[in-house]
Structure formats: structure tokens, C-alpha cells
Scaffold this motif. Sequence first.
Motif, PDB file in Angstrom:
ATOM      1  N   THR A 212       0.807  -1.224   0.000  1.00  0.00           N
ATOM      2  CA  THR A 212       0.000   0.000   0.000  1.00  0.00           C
ATOM      3  C   THR A 212       0.839   1.272   0.000  1.00  0.00           C
ATOM      4  O   THR A 212       0.308   2.353  -0.264  1.00  0.00           O
ATOM      5  CB  THR A 212      -0.942   0.028   1.218  1.00  0.00           C
ATOM      6  N   GLU A 213       2.123   1.168   0.269  1.00  0.00           N
ATOM      7  CA  GLU A 213       2.983   2.362   0.367  1.00  0.00           C
ATOM      8  C   GLU A 213       2.907   3.259  -0.862  1.00  0.00           C
ATOM      9  O   GLU A 213       2.846   4.495  -0.718  1.00  0.00           O
ATOM     10  CB  GLU A 213       4.428   1.927   0.652  1.00  0.00           C
ATOM     11  N   PRO A 214       2.900   2.733  -2.097  1.00  0.00           N
ATOM     12  CA  PRO A 214       2.860   3.632  -3.255  1.00  0.00           C
ATOM     13  C   PRO A 214       1.599   4.489  -3.342  1.00  0.00           C
ATOM     14  O   PRO A 214       1.591   5.503  -4.056  1.00  0.00           O
ATOM     15  CB  PRO A 214       2.936   2.661  -4.450  1.00  0.00           C
ATOM     16  N   LEU A 215       0.544   4.107  -2.625  1.00  0.00           N
ATOM     17  CA  LEU A 215      -0.737   4.806  -2.729  1.00  0.00           C
ATOM     18  C   LEU A 215      -0.862   5.975  -1.758  1.00  0.00           C
ATOM     19  O   LEU A 215      -1.778   6.791  -1.903  1.00  0.00           O
ATOM     20  CB  LEU A 215      -1.888   3.818  -2.463  1.00  0.00           C
ATOM     21  N   VAL A 216       0.016   6.065  -0.757  1.00  0.00           N
ATOM     22  CA  VAL A 216      -0.211   6.978   0.362  1.00  0.00           C
ATOM     23  C   VAL A 216       0.908   8.006   0.509  1.00  0.00           C
ATOM     24  O   VAL A 216       1.999   7.852  -0.042  1.00  0.00           O
ATOM     25  CB  VAL A 216      -0.364   6.188   1.681  1.00  0.00           C
ATOM     26  N   ASP A 217       0.592   9.029   1.310  1.00  0.00           N
ATOM     27  CA  ASP A 217       1.580  10.046   1.668  1.00  0.00           C
ATOM     28  C   ASP A 217       2.199   9.765   3.035  1.00  0.00           C
ATOM     29  O   ASP A 217       3.337  10.143   3.304  1.00  0.00           O
ATOM     30  CB  ASP A 217       0.908  11.425   1.704  1.00  0.00           C
ATOM     31  N   VAL A 218       1.417   9.120   3.898  1.00  0.00           N
ATOM     32  CA  VAL A 218       1.862   8.725   5.236  1.00  0.00           C
ATOM     33  C   VAL A 218       1.619   7.232   5.379  1.00  0.00           C
ATOM     34  O   VAL A 218       0.525   6.744   5.070  1.00  0.00           O
ATOM     35  CB  VAL A 218       1.087   9.484   6.336  1.00  0.00           C
ATOM     36  N   ILE A 219       2.622   6.502   5.828  1.00  0.00           N
ATOM     37  CA  ILE A 219       2.475   5.065   6.063  1.00  0.00           C
ATOM     38  C   ILE A 219       1.908   4.862   7.467  1.00  0.00           C
ATOM     39  O   ILE A 219       2.488   5.315   8.450  1.00  0.00           O
ATOM     40  CB  ILE A 219       3.828   4.349   5.941  1.00  0.00           C
ATOM     41  N   SER A 220       0.763   4.197   7.540  1.00  0.00           N
ATOM     42  CA  SER A 220       0.143   3.903   8.837  1.00  0.00           C
ATOM     43  C   SER A 220       0.075   2.401   9.045  1.00  0.00           C
ATOM     44  O   SER A 220      -0.145   1.643   8.096  1.00  0.00           O
ATOM     45  CB  SER A 220      -1.262   4.492   8.913  1.00  0.00           C
ATOM     46  N   PHE A 221       0.238   1.998  10.298  1.00  0.00           N
ATOM     47  CA  PHE A 221       0.188   0.586  10.614  1.00  0.00           C
ATOM     48  C   PHE A 221      -0.322   0.386  12.035  1.00  0.00           C
ATOM     49  O   PHE A 221      -0.469   1.348  12.788  1.00  0.00           O
ATOM     50  CB  PHE A 221       1.557  -0.071  10.396  1.00  0.00           C
ATOM     51  N   HIS A 222      -0.619  -0.881  12.370  1.00  0.00           N
ATOM     52  CA  HIS A 222      -1.254  -1.203  13.636  1.00  0.00           C
ATOM     53  C   HIS A 222      -0.371  -2.142  14.456  1.00  0.00           C
ATOM     54  O   HIS A 222      -0.596  -3.364  14.492  1.00  0.00           O
ATOM     55  CB  HIS A 222      -2.628  -1.829  13.385  1.00  0.00           C
ATOM     56  N   PRO A 223       0.626  -1.581  15.107  1.00  0.00           N
ATOM     57  CA  PRO A 223       1.566  -2.402  15.879  1.00  0.00           C
ATOM     58  C   PRO A 223       1.021  -2.739  17.270  1.00  0.00           C
ATOM     59  O   PRO A 223       1.157  -1.965  18.212  1.00  0.00           O
ATOM     60  CB  PRO A 223       2.809  -1.515  15.966  1.00  0.00           C
ATOM     61  N   TYR A 224       0.415  -3.885  17.378  1.00  0.00           N
ATOM     62  CA  TYR A 224      -0.102  -4.377  18.648  1.00  0.00           C
ATOM     63  C   TYR A 224       0.865  -5.407  19.226  1.00  0.00           C
ATOM     64  O   TYR A 224       1.110  -6.449  18.592  1.00  0.00           O
ATOM     65  CB  TYR A 224      -1.458  -5.046  18.453  1.00  0.00           C
ATOM     66  N   TYR A 225       1.399  -5.129  20.414  1.00  0.00           N
ATOM     67  CA  TYR A 225       2.124  -6.168  21.161  1.00  0.00           C
ATOM     68  C   TYR A 225       1.061  -7.066  21.792  1.00  0.00           C
ATOM     69  O   TYR A 225       0.393  -6.686  22.750  1.00  0.00           O
ATOM     70  CB  TYR A 225       3.035  -5.541  22.207  1.00  0.00           C
ATOM     71  N   MET A 226       0.886  -8.259  21.240  1.00  0.00           N
ATOM     72  CA  MET A 226      -0.203  -9.149  21.630  1.00  0.00           C
ATOM     73  C   MET A 226       0.270 -10.075  22.753  1.00  0.00           C
ATOM     74  O   MET A 226       0.630 -11.234  22.519  1.00  0.00           O
ATOM     75  CB  MET A 226      -0.686  -9.926  20.407  1.00  0.00           C
ATOM     76  N   TRP A 227       0.242  -9.574  23.950  1.00  0.00           N
ATOM     77  CA  TRP A 227       0.803 -10.243  25.116  1.00  0.00           C
ATOM     78  C   TRP A 227       0.187 -11.626  25.352  1.00  0.00           C
ATOM     79  O   TRP A 227       0.836 -12.501  25.921  1.00  0.00           O
ATOM     80  CB  TRP A 227       0.580  -9.380  26.358  1.00  0.00           C
TER      81      TRP A 227
END
Length: 342
Positions: A212-227
Amino acid sequence: MAFDASRVFGFNYDGSWGTSGLDLWMHHDHGLMAKEVARGKRYFPAWNTARWWLSHEAYQRDPERFAANFEAGLGVFAAHGIGVVPVLFNRWRDPWCDFGGVPLDHILPGASSWSRSDSLFAAVDVATTQVEQLFGAYLAGVVGPHADDERVVAWDLCNEPLMGTYVEDDDSPVLAAELRWLGWVADSCRHLGASQPLTIGNFASLTAIRRTEPLVDVISFHPYYMWNGHPTQPHMATVEGFEAFLDEAVAIASEAGKPLLANETVWGARDDATHVEVMRVTLGALRARGIGFTVHALQHSLVADLHEDVYGPVSHAEWLHFVRADGSLRAGHEAFNEYAPG
């Protein structure tokens, strides 16, 4: 306000009164929203960004009412110095308490009846055009009037697309169709004159981020530490794996020359102390790498993962909300303020 991803400090927001995106927006409670946002700002004075989930389904049913509620909500956030990242579409689906959103059939009409012996794209073009007319009207009605609105600091085109094993398959027609649709959403927003940066809220997949990086201006992601572990994302179940994932995401953003934002983070827990510890591990690692964040989520809600068991089905993610149904702050959660940008 100018959008600096590294200084983003805030929350995702879903109102307490609804069980799904459609429910929230068809029965929008502006007074309660104003109360919840004001209370959140009191608990967390440095809160500067809200990721606010919309509903294209509600817009289709009552465009004028939806537009009025959206405008009023932007005003509520602005009154507290909070910029907004509206989430235009959602692809995450949840069997415990589904939020709603765009099913695969709307991106790739006929997919539900497809078999490997068929040509998946044989009759897609006409149906796709009809769907895009509906979605296009929604984008025109929401993004168009706010293309230069300083209260909107970025547009999140879609929450957690590509969320299946097909993301790893270069030859997958489903992958091709979804990327085509995401590209269409991005092109539509830019055609409407959106001056704000565009982003896509990716689940914890480096491949999804790269695609998806080529489509956006800001890279967003969902980093969950899944304890408490996760069967589909085992790399996120240890602190070491979580931090290694962050480092790889930072490298991708650096190579692309684009900002990186954690626009969903901090895995849930029924136990308050456990949730605070997960928050400390997660936000400490993000801050150490200069990554801003909007935690999921501020407020108890009847939607998935934001309520205690007494209010409905609870998934493996347990309780992600910071503010309880009675308006009180969960014990120890004032520690969130320690991670505000200096």
C-alpha cells in the motif's frame, strides 16, 4: 493544524451508543459525543489527534444527516484543539461483534461464487462501476466539502485492507482487485482536491505495508504487542518480535521517504494493570523510534473490543478502551500522559 506524524498523540474514537458503524451513524448522538470528547481531553490534556471511524453505509441512507453530523463532530474536536483523521472505509471484519464495512463482494463483485475454474474478472467491470458510483458519491459528499478543511489533518482511506493470506500471493486476483480498489479510492480523493495527506491503516503485516505504500503520503500501521498471543500474527506475541517488527516498518518508511504513524495500537486486557503494562511496553517502543500514535481506543463502546463482557461478546483482544462505561478512567491509565510529545 499541520500534520506531523511523529508528534501525533491521541486516540481512535467510536461513540458509546452504537454496536456497529452503521448503528453509530444512523443513531448519532452529538450531545453524548461532545461529552465524551470533552471528558477525554480532561483526562489526557495533550490529546491532539483523533482517528474517527465513519460509515459509508450510513451516508448512503441519509447523506444530508450524515454530512451534518460529520461537520458538527469536526467542530467538537476542533474546540479542544484535536485534529481529525477520518476513516473512510473499513475492511476489518469481526465474528464476535462485527463493526461493518466493505465486504469483498463490493470490491470484487461475484467473488463469493467464484471457483478456480472461472475467470474472476469476466463480469466484474459493470458491477464494479455501479459500486464505485455509490462509493464515489460518498467520497464526494465527505471529502469534497472538506478538501481544504484544516480540522481534517489526514484521510485514512481504509482500515486494515488485504487482511488475508492472499496478501502474500503475487498472483492472487483478490489481491489485484483490492489494490485496484484502494488505488481508485486514493485517486478519487486526490481528484476531489484533498489537500491533506492520505494514509491507509494497515494491520501488522510488512507485506501489506509495502503493497500500500505507493498509494499513500503517510504510512500507517497497527503495531499491537499481543501479550496473550495470536494465531495469525505470532511475530507480535513477544516483546522481541514486536520491536523487530517496528524496526522493519521504520526501515520501510525510511526507504520510501515517508512519515510513519501507528494509527491503532495498545492491545487489550481485562485486567487494568496488565493493560497498563502493555501500554507502557508498546508506547515506550514507539516513542523510542519517533513514531506517533492514536491508541485504540478512548471510550467504552458497544462496538467490537471496546466493552466489558457484560455489554456483549468479547474477543481474544479483550478490553481495549481506556474510559469505562460510567465515564471513569480505568485504573492506572493516566500513565498514557507520560508518553505525550515533549
